[in-house]
Design an enzyme around this catalytic site. Structure first.
Site, PDB file in Angstrom:
ATOM      1  N   LYS A  22      24.637  94.247  82.177  1.00  0.00           N
ATOM      2  CA  LYS A  22      25.747  93.926  81.266  1.00  0.00           C
ATOM      3  C   LYS A  22      26.687  95.112  81.091  1.00  0.00           C
ATOM      4  O   LYS A  22      27.907  94.971  81.221  1.00  0.00           O
ATOM      5  CB  LYS A  22      25.186  93.529  79.887  1.00  0.00           C
ATOM      6  N   ASN A  23      26.102  96.284  80.809  1.00  0.00           N
ATOM      7  CA  ASN A  23      26.960  97.422  80.472  1.00  0.00           C
ATOM      8  C   ASN A  23      27.603  98.078  81.698  1.00  0.00           C
ATOM      9  O   ASN A  23      28.411  98.995  81.563  1.00  0.00           O
ATOM     10  CB  ASN A  23      26.199  98.437  79.626  1.00  0.00           C
ATOM     11  N   ARG A  94      32.925  94.550  71.024  1.00  0.00           N
ATOM     12  CA  ARG A  94      33.602  95.845  70.948  1.00  0.00           C
ATOM     13  C   ARG A  94      34.040  96.351  72.316  1.00  0.00           C
ATOM     14  O   ARG A  94      35.032  97.056  72.434  1.00  0.00           O
ATOM     15  CB  ARG A  94      32.663  96.886  70.334  1.00  0.00           C
ATOM     16  N   CYS A 118      30.398  97.727  63.100  1.00  0.00           N
ATOM     17  CA  CYS A 118      29.641  96.615  63.660  1.00  0.00           C
ATOM     18  C   CYS A 118      28.244  96.688  63.100  1.00  0.00           C
ATOM     19  O   CYS A 118      27.927  97.601  62.341  1.00  0.00           O
ATOM     20  CB  CYS A 118      29.632  96.661  65.179  1.00  0.00           C
ATOM     21  N   ARG A 123      30.750 103.119  64.624  1.00  0.00           N
ATOM     22  CA  ARG A 123      31.232 103.086  66.006  1.00  0.00           C
ATOM     23  C   ARG A 123      32.752 103.193  66.157  1.00  0.00           C
ATOM     24  O   ARG A 123      33.409 102.275  66.643  1.00  0.00           O
ATOM     25  CB  ARG A 123      30.727 101.830  66.716  1.00  0.00           C
ATOM     26  N   PRO A 124      33.336 104.315  65.759  1.00  0.00           N
ATOM     27  CA  PRO A 124      34.783 104.488  65.930  1.00  0.00           C
ATOM     28  C   PRO A 124      35.161 104.653  67.400  1.00  0.00           C
ATOM     29  O   PRO A 124      34.286 104.806  68.259  1.00  0.00           O
ATOM     30  CB  PRO A 124      35.077 105.773  65.149  1.00  0.00           C
ATOM     31  N   ASP A 126      37.663 106.986  68.186  1.00  0.00           N
ATOM     32  CA  ASP A 126      38.535 108.167  68.137  1.00  0.00           C
ATOM     33  C   ASP A 126      38.509 108.971  69.446  1.00  0.00           C
ATOM     34  O   ASP A 126      39.532 109.528  69.850  1.00  0.00           O
ATOM     35  CB  ASP A 126      38.147 109.061  66.946  1.00  0.00           C
ATOM     36  N   GLN A 127      37.369 109.028  70.115  1.00  0.00           N
ATOM     37  CA  GLN A 127      37.287 109.831  71.352  1.00  0.00           C
ATOM     38  C   GLN A 127      38.079 109.183  72.490  1.00  0.00           C
ATOM     39  O   GLN A 127      38.668 109.874  73.318  1.00  0.00           O
ATOM     40  CB  GLN A 127      35.830 110.025  71.779  1.00  0.00           C
ATOM     41  N   ASP A 305      19.194 101.621  73.369  1.00  0.00           N
ATOM     42  CA  ASP A 305      19.086 100.180  73.636  1.00  0.00           C
ATOM     43  C   ASP A 305      17.645  99.736  73.888  1.00  0.00           C
ATOM     44  O   ASP A 305      17.393  98.545  74.059  1.00  0.00           O
ATOM     45  CB  ASP A 305      19.972  99.784  74.830  1.00  0.00           C
ATOM     46  N   ILE A 327      21.449 107.888  67.910  1.00  0.00           N
ATOM     47  CA  ILE A 327      22.763 107.460  68.429  1.00  0.00           C
ATOM     48  C   ILE A 327      23.522 106.628  67.389  1.00  0.00           C
ATOM     49  O   ILE A 327      24.690 106.897  67.107  1.00  0.00           O
ATOM     50  CB  ILE A 327      22.611 106.646  69.738  1.00  0.00           C
ATOM     51  N   ARG A 397      24.092  87.276  74.348  1.00  0.00           N
ATOM     52  CA  ARG A 397      25.124  88.269  74.701  1.00  0.00           C
ATOM     53  C   ARG A 397      24.642  89.185  75.808  1.00  0.00           C
ATOM     54  O   ARG A 397      25.447  89.686  76.587  1.00  0.00           O
ATOM     55  CB  ARG A 397      25.462  89.139  73.474  1.00  0.00           C
TER      56      ARG A 397
HETATM   57  N1  EPU Z   1      31.347 107.474  68.864  1.00  0.00           N
HETATM   58  C1  EPU Z   1      32.302 108.053  68.077  1.00  0.00           C
HETATM   59  N2  EPU Z   1      33.608 108.025  68.498  1.00  0.00           N
HETATM   60  C2  EPU Z   1      33.986 107.425  69.650  1.00  0.00           C
HETATM   61  C3  EPU Z   1      32.997 106.820  70.454  1.00  0.00           C
HETATM   62  C4  EPU Z   1      31.685 106.860  70.044  1.00  0.00           C
HETATM   63  O1  EPU Z   1      32.006 108.593  67.016  1.00  0.00           O
HETATM   64  O2  EPU Z   1      35.185 107.423  69.970  1.00  0.00           O
HETATM   65  C5  EPU Z   1      29.933 107.529  68.460  1.00  0.00           C
HETATM   66  C6  EPU Z   1      29.348 106.149  68.165  1.00  0.00           C
HETATM   67  O3  EPU Z   1      29.637 105.723  66.853  1.00  0.00           O
HETATM   68  C7  EPU Z   1      27.871 106.371  68.426  1.00  0.00           C
HETATM   69  C8  EPU Z   1      27.875 107.388  69.578  1.00  0.00           C
HETATM   70  O4  EPU Z   1      29.159 107.992  69.558  1.00  0.00           O
HETATM   71  O5  EPU Z   1      27.278 106.939  67.297  1.00  0.00           O
HETATM   72  C9  EPU Z   1      27.616 106.839  70.951  1.00  0.00           C
HETATM   73  O6  EPU Z   1      28.364 105.645  71.148  1.00  0.00           O
HETATM   74  P1  EPU Z   1      28.959 105.220  72.554  1.00  0.00           P
HETATM   75  O7  EPU Z   1      30.441 105.283  72.482  1.00  0.00           O
HETATM   76  O8  EPU Z   1      28.267 105.934  73.648  1.00  0.00           O
HETATM   77  O9  EPU Z   1      28.551 103.676  72.584  1.00  0.00           O
HETATM   78  P2  EPU Z   1      29.424 102.549  73.246  1.00  0.00           P
HETATM   79  O10 EPU Z   1      30.109 103.084  74.426  1.00  0.00           O
HETATM   80  O11 EPU Z   1      30.210 101.853  72.194  1.00  0.00           O
HETATM   81  C10 EPU Z   1      27.560 101.752  74.921  1.00  0.00           C
HETATM   82  C11 EPU Z   1      26.832 100.484  75.205  1.00  0.00           C
HETATM   83  C12 EPU Z   1      25.853 100.205  74.069  1.00  0.00           C
HETATM   84  C13 EPU Z   1      24.896 101.385  73.966  1.00  0.00           C
HETATM   85  C14 EPU Z   1      25.672 102.697  73.760  1.00  0.00           C
HETATM   86  C15 EPU Z   1      24.806 103.929  73.758  1.00  0.00           C
HETATM   87  C16 EPU Z   1      28.452  99.259  76.506  1.00  0.00           C
HETATM   88  C17 EPU Z   1      29.376  98.110  76.609  1.00  0.00           C
HETATM   89  N3  EPU Z   1      27.792  99.404  75.344  1.00  0.00           N
HETATM   90  O12 EPU Z   1      28.260 101.545  73.692  1.00  0.00           O
HETATM   91  O13 EPU Z   1      25.145  99.029  74.402  1.00  0.00           O
HETATM   92  O14 EPU Z   1      24.024 101.205  72.876  1.00  0.00           O
HETATM   93  O15 EPU Z   1      26.651 102.834  74.821  1.00  0.00           O
HETATM   94  O16 EPU Z   1      24.108 104.038  74.931  1.00  0.00           O
HETATM   95  O17 EPU Z   1      28.284 100.019  77.456  1.00  0.00           O
HETATM   96  C18 EPU Z   1      23.814  97.128  73.965  1.00  0.00           C
HETATM   97  O18 EPU Z   1      23.875  96.863  75.180  1.00  0.00           O
HETATM   98  O19 EPU Z   1      23.006  96.535  73.179  1.00  0.00           O
HETATM   99  C19 EPU Z   1      24.682  98.171  73.415  1.00  0.00           C
HETATM  100  C20 EPU Z   1      24.951  98.271  72.111  1.00  0.00           C
END
Ligand code: EPU
Length: 419
Positions: A22-23, A94, A118, A123-124, A126-127, A305, A327, A397
């Protein structure tokens, strides 16, 4: 609405085919926005999130056809793309935010609803935005939407505050068509990030270092469509590996890639399972279940995950396990539900202490997050009597036909209509 009904007690044995990840699929579908022409993906998992991404691409003006082989065709002639991801879609998934980088890079503009909080945390993004701004984009926020504009993005050095997976993917896709060189430091090292880099390179991008903490992207002027088969889902494989270990079963996870699963395999072994790489995939045999301490971390650390699923395994061990979720700040939704099934778990902030060895009994349960829901299905496999997992749309999902795959290895499980 559907529910999953499980009778506990069956020992799992046989083979489970692992679906596409999925990811990996979600960013790859977004990457199909970058070239003109038609890209084809194979081994596409049949999941609600993938259908949502396909729906979003169609709303943007791309033609999306097929199922496990999916073609994505860019608009041609007078058909102009629509550069907006609306709230209705972003709120359900998201990962919709992944269209931001490609649209800005190719069309100079994108408007995407801000995802907001969520179920598993704030989960902002900002990055993602910091990266695009560093590349010269103008970012404005209004009415809950983020508007990003740039005539032509230019390369920049971007040091991420944390190795965000989708953030890194968004920046990589944007940088692929930027002018000059982009360097992402503190980059996410997940296999799905590597897979995206591989596909972008097939399209003609110049990306090096994916899979390490520093990714370098030399921008090119255009990309070409590709055909690609998506990697197997390491989290789906990990979830079934836990199911095999819990039921003291013997299961071959067909197609699973052990090199993507080091941290998962290490903890399975530490908790008593025998895990071996075989020609057809990964074989997991259950043994006496031992407690373990687990801390979730960015890849190559233990994946968040898989945290909920391993918590259920820990419930079966004789002795105490400690899990730290580093995380996401709110990823323990399964804990109260597991408690209703008889588990003894104390949560304090990011730390969960599991006193294993309590008898689990079937109950009606539900969770508001995909992996939490999966953990409840796992608990149902070993609980005495019947467990009904409600709100199955969370499972749908991210798990393709979970009940069919588990039934195929001997679980007493079915999907039913919730009255
Ligand atoms: N974060 C920030 N700012 C940002 C981006 C992230 O503060 O701009 C924080 C998040 O709030 C979190 C941490 O950084 O605390 C890591 O989040 P990340 O951005 O890596 O997560 P993501 O990219 O939104 C993906 C997967 C998730 C998985 C996470 C961590 C996809 C589509 N989703 O989410 O998958 O848990 O990486 O490995 O790739 C799932 O499949 O159940 C799922 C939630």
């Amino acid at each position: 609405m559907d529910k999953i009904v499980v009778e506990g007690g069956a020992r799992l044995s046989g083979k489970i085919p692992i679906s596409g990840a999925k990811n990996a699929a979600l960013p790859l579908l977004a990457a199909a926005l970058l070239p003109s022409g038609t890209s084809t993906f194979k081994n596409v998992p049949q999941l609600a999130d993938v259908r949502t991404m396909a729906k979003l691409l169609r709303m943007l003006g791309w033609d999306v056809e097929g199922d496990s082989a999916l073609t994505i065709a860019a608009p041609t002639g007078k058909k102009k793309p629509k550069l907006e991801a609306p709230y209705e879609l972003v709120k359900t998934m998201r990962a919709s935010v992944l269209v931001l980088g490609p649209l800005v890079a190719r069309y100079g503009r994108a408007r995407v609803s801000l995802p907001g909080g969520c179920a598993i945390g704030a989960r902002p993004i900002d990055q993602h935005l910091k990266g695009l701004e560093a590349m010269g984009a103008k970012v404005t926020l209004d009415h809950g939407y983020v508007d990003v504009e740039a005539k032509r993005l230019r390369g920049a050095t971007i040091v991420l505050d944390m190795p965000t997976v989708t953030g890194c993917e968004n920046i990589m896709m944007a940088a692929a068509l930027a002018k000059g060189r982009t360097v992402i430091e503190n980059a996410a090292r997940e296999p799905e990030v590597e897979e995206l880099a591989l596909v972008l390179n097939k399209m003609g991008a110049k990306i090096q270092g994916a899979g390490t903490a520093i990714i370098t992207i030399e921008g090119v002027d255009e990309l070409a469509p590709i055909e690609h088969a998506i990697i197997p889902d390491r989290i789906e494989a990990g979830t079934f590996a836990v199911a095999a270990a819990m039921t003291k079963g013997d299961v071959l996870l067909e197609g699973a890639r052990p090199e993507h699963m080091d941290a998962i395999i290490a903890k399975l072994r530490a908790m008593g399972a025998t895990v071996s790489a075989e020609a057809g995939g990964l074989r997991v045999k259950g043994g006496d279940i031992k407690p373990a301490d687990i801390t979730t971390q960015p890849h190559p650390g233990f994946p968040t995950d898989m945290q909920a699923q391993f918590m259920v395994l820990a419930c079966l061990a004789k002795g105490q396990s400690v899990i730290k979720e580093m995380i996401f700040e709110n990823r323990y939704m399964h804990v109260p539900e597991l408690g209703r099934m008889g588990a003894d778990i104390q949560v304090s902030g990011r730390v969960a202490v599991i006193r294993g060895g309590q008898k689990l009994t079937g109950a009606n349960v539900m969770a508001t997050d995909l992996r939490a829901s999966a953990s409840l299905v796992l608990a149902g496999l070993v609980a005495g009597g019947k467990t009904e997992v409600l709100r199955v749309y969370h499972l749908d999902r991210g798990y393709e036909a979970i009940e069919k795959k588990l039934k195929g290895v001997g679980a007493k499980i079915k999907r039913a209509k919730d009255a």
